[in-house]
Motif scaffolding. Structure first.
Motif, PDB file in Angstrom:
ATOM      1  N   GLU A  12       0.828  -1.207   0.000  1.00  0.00           N
ATOM      2  CA  GLU A  12       0.000   0.000   0.000  1.00  0.00           C
ATOM      3  C   GLU A  12       0.863   1.258   0.000  1.00  0.00           C
ATOM      4  O   GLU A  12       0.544   2.239  -0.687  1.00  0.00           O
TER       5      GLU A  12
ATOM      6  N   PRO B  27      -5.153   2.589  -3.557  1.00  0.00           N
ATOM      7  CA  PRO B  27      -6.189   2.980  -2.581  1.00  0.00           C
ATOM      8  C   PRO B  27      -7.511   3.301  -3.264  1.00  0.00           C
ATOM      9  O   PRO B  27      -7.571   3.522  -4.479  1.00  0.00           O
ATOM     10  N   GLU B  28      -8.569   3.340  -2.465  1.00  0.00           N
ATOM     11  CA  GLU B  28      -9.894   3.670  -2.992  1.00  0.00           C
ATOM     12  C   GLU B  28     -10.004   5.162  -3.310  1.00  0.00           C
ATOM     13  O   GLU B  28     -10.701   5.554  -4.236  1.00  0.00           O
ATOM     14  N   ASN B  29      -9.323   5.991  -2.528  1.00  0.00           N
ATOM     15  CA  ASN B  29      -9.358   7.434  -2.753  1.00  0.00           C
ATOM     16  C   ASN B  29      -8.798   7.758  -4.143  1.00  0.00           C
ATOM     17  O   ASN B  29      -7.681   7.388  -4.476  1.00  0.00           O
ATOM     18  N   MET B  30      -9.596   8.466  -4.947  1.00  0.00           N
ATOM     19  CA  MET B  30      -9.218   8.715  -6.340  1.00  0.00           C
ATOM     20  C   MET B  30      -7.977   9.593  -6.446  1.00  0.00           C
ATOM     21  O   MET B  30      -7.135   9.387  -7.330  1.00  0.00           O
ATOM     22  N   PHE B  31      -7.847  10.601  -5.554  1.00  0.00           N
ATOM     23  CA  PHE B  31      -6.677  11.467  -5.604  1.00  0.00           C
ATOM     24  C   PHE B  31      -5.401  10.652  -5.351  1.00  0.00           C
ATOM     25  O   PHE B  31      -4.407  10.773  -6.083  1.00  0.00           O
ATOM     26  N   LYS B  32      -5.419   9.815  -4.307  1.00  0.00           N
ATOM     27  CA  LYS B  32      -4.255   8.989  -3.990  1.00  0.00           C
ATOM     28  C   LYS B  32      -3.980   7.975  -5.098  1.00  0.00           C
ATOM     29  O   LYS B  32      -2.832   7.695  -5.428  1.00  0.00           O
ATOM     30  N   ARG B  33      -5.070   7.455  -5.667  1.00  0.00           N
ATOM     31  CA  ARG B  33      -4.912   6.468  -6.742  1.00  0.00           C
ATOM     32  C   ARG B  33      -4.166   7.080  -7.931  1.00  0.00           C
ATOM     33  O   ARG B  33      -3.204   6.499  -8.449  1.00  0.00           O
ATOM     34  N   TYR B  34      -4.592   8.257  -8.367  1.00  0.00           N
ATOM     35  CA  TYR B  34      -3.939   8.903  -9.515  1.00  0.00           C
ATOM     36  C   TYR B  34      -2.535   9.395  -9.159  1.00  0.00           C
ATOM     37  O   TYR B  34      -1.657   9.447 -10.024  1.00  0.00           O
TER      38      TYR B  34
END
Length: 409
Positions: free
Chosen positions: A25, A32-39
């Motif tokens: 992780e 992660p599920e959070n889109m900002f963190k994912r991108y």
């Protein structure tokens, strides 16, 4: 202090894979599920992938210098492996999550036992997983730190190197050889290139450690499940020397069969995710070990020999750990079939013996991990790779000797 840091990596919901999932992780392999963190993580992955491409571009510019070319190829191939690992992990994200959840679920179920023999086994392989994880992390980041500080060390302790830089007879030693769209032989350009190269080295090291240690611990978990399943098979018809009831026997037979079916299912899924990577790994390690061994023989600096030797040790350990743990799973799977024979099967009537025969037939489905469609991942395969790398090293050394002799004549 160090112990308290390690304790923060533990997760009571994942008593076996806690530090490994944390690393996955942290380095963005498990998105992660959070889109900002994912991108954010995806952009970090793209940057390192672009950097790996610039390493290939740099091969063209250093092709005339054998020493620089070999050093570039050694680092570039390892970086390529990192990119392939991350790309496949992201592509098969759902599969990897399923495998991790299966390992966690089966591990939690195993820890509910009151059998002291099993408890000791569980404690031992958990400690082993921690040792192999932290050892691998230490080895990887020792390599990364050495790669990063080598240019600084050379600049500080080599007056000849500083003098050559001043008069332009020698170029700056790079952290990792790569192409940049500006002049990296000026101080500003060199510092900018070094910053990007250091970032790629650190992040690439994170990729390698998180992926490899996760895969290794999963292999250990499969082996542990096979060994514990053998113990449970030996106790199908008895408990502490007493024969159990028919109802308990039937439940234990069904449970042993169910556990093995699940184990085979997820081990094959794991092999499908890992097998292409290991096929490329075998080729890359063969070339990398050959190149590194050759560099040790041609290096004149004692410090450079030491640094190259450390890199060689990392390369050998990296491949050996995979082959060793895969080999352990293979033998545990082959030995599983003896579990039912170790039970007191002769005390039961023919109907139970038929059920036991069906269970033994199920256990004939061997759990083994492979490197592509060509070979199983075993210690014998590791030895074959070392022999192949040595053959390539001999060929490279002889060809360079011939070229040197021709140049002298």
């Amino acid at each position: 202090m160090f112990r308290s840091i390690l304790m923060k990596l533990e997760n009571p919901k994942r008593p076996l894979l806690g530090p490994n999932v944390y690393a996955l992780e942290f380095w963005g392999l498990l998105l992660p599920e959070n889109m900002f963190k994912r991108y954010f993580y995806l952009s970090m992955h793209v940057l390192v992938t672009i950097f790996t491409a610039t390493e290939y571009v740099d091969v063209w510019f250093v092709k005339s210098d054998m020493s620089h070319l070999l050093n570039n190829l050694k680092i570039t191939m390892l970086a390529t492996m990192s990119v392939c690992k991350v790309t496949t992990f992201l592509y098969w994200q759902k599969r990897w999550r399923s495998i991790i959840e299966y390992i966690t679920k089966s591990d939690l179920n195993r820890r509910k036992t009151n059998d002291m023999t099993k408890k000791n086994m569980i404690d031992n392989y958990t400690k082993y997983c921690r040792k192999i994880t932290y050892f691998y992390w230490s080895l990887m980041y020792t390599t990364v730190i050495i790669v990063m500080v080598t240019p600084i060390f050379k600049y500080l302790f080599s007056s000849a190197y500083r003098s050559n830089l001043d008069d332009g007879t020698e170029k700056y030693l790079q952290v990792v050889s790569s192409w940049v769209p500006f002049d990296k032989n000026t101080l500003v350009g060199y510092l900018a290139a070094s910053a990007f190269q250091s970032y790629a080295a650190i992040y690439g090291g994170g990729w390698i450690t998180s992926f490899d240690t996760n895969a290794m611990v999963i292999m250990v978990s499969f082996r542990a499940e096979l060994e514990l399943l053998r113990i449970d098979c030996a106790n199908i018809f008895s408990e502490e020397g007493r024969i159990v009831s028919d109802k308990v026997c039937n439940e234990r037979l069904r449970e042993c069969h169910k556990r093995h079916v699940e184990l085979v299912k997820y081990s094959r899924m794991f092999d499908e995710c890992l097998s292409p990577i290991m096929l490329l790994y075998m080729f890359v390690c063969s070339v990398m070990l050959c190149v590194t061994a050759y560099q040790i023989t041609i290096e004149t600096s004692a410090m450079q020999r030491f640094l190259t030797t450390e890199y060689l040790v990392f390369g050998v350990a990296q491949l050996f750990i995979y082959c060793w743990h895969s080999n352990e799973v293979l033998y545990a799977s082959q030995n599983l079939r003896w579990g039912p024979y170790e039970s007191v099967w002769w005390t039961k009537d023919v109907s139970y013996r038929k059920d036991l025969f069906i269970l033994i037939a199920q256990y004939n489905r061997i759990v083994a991990f492979s490197a592509g469609p060509f070979t199983q991942l075993t210690v014998a395969t590791f030895i074959s790779i070392l022999k192949g790398a040595y053959s390539y090293y001999t060929l490279l050394s002889q060809s360079q000797n011939v070229i040197s002799d021709s140049a002298q004549t």
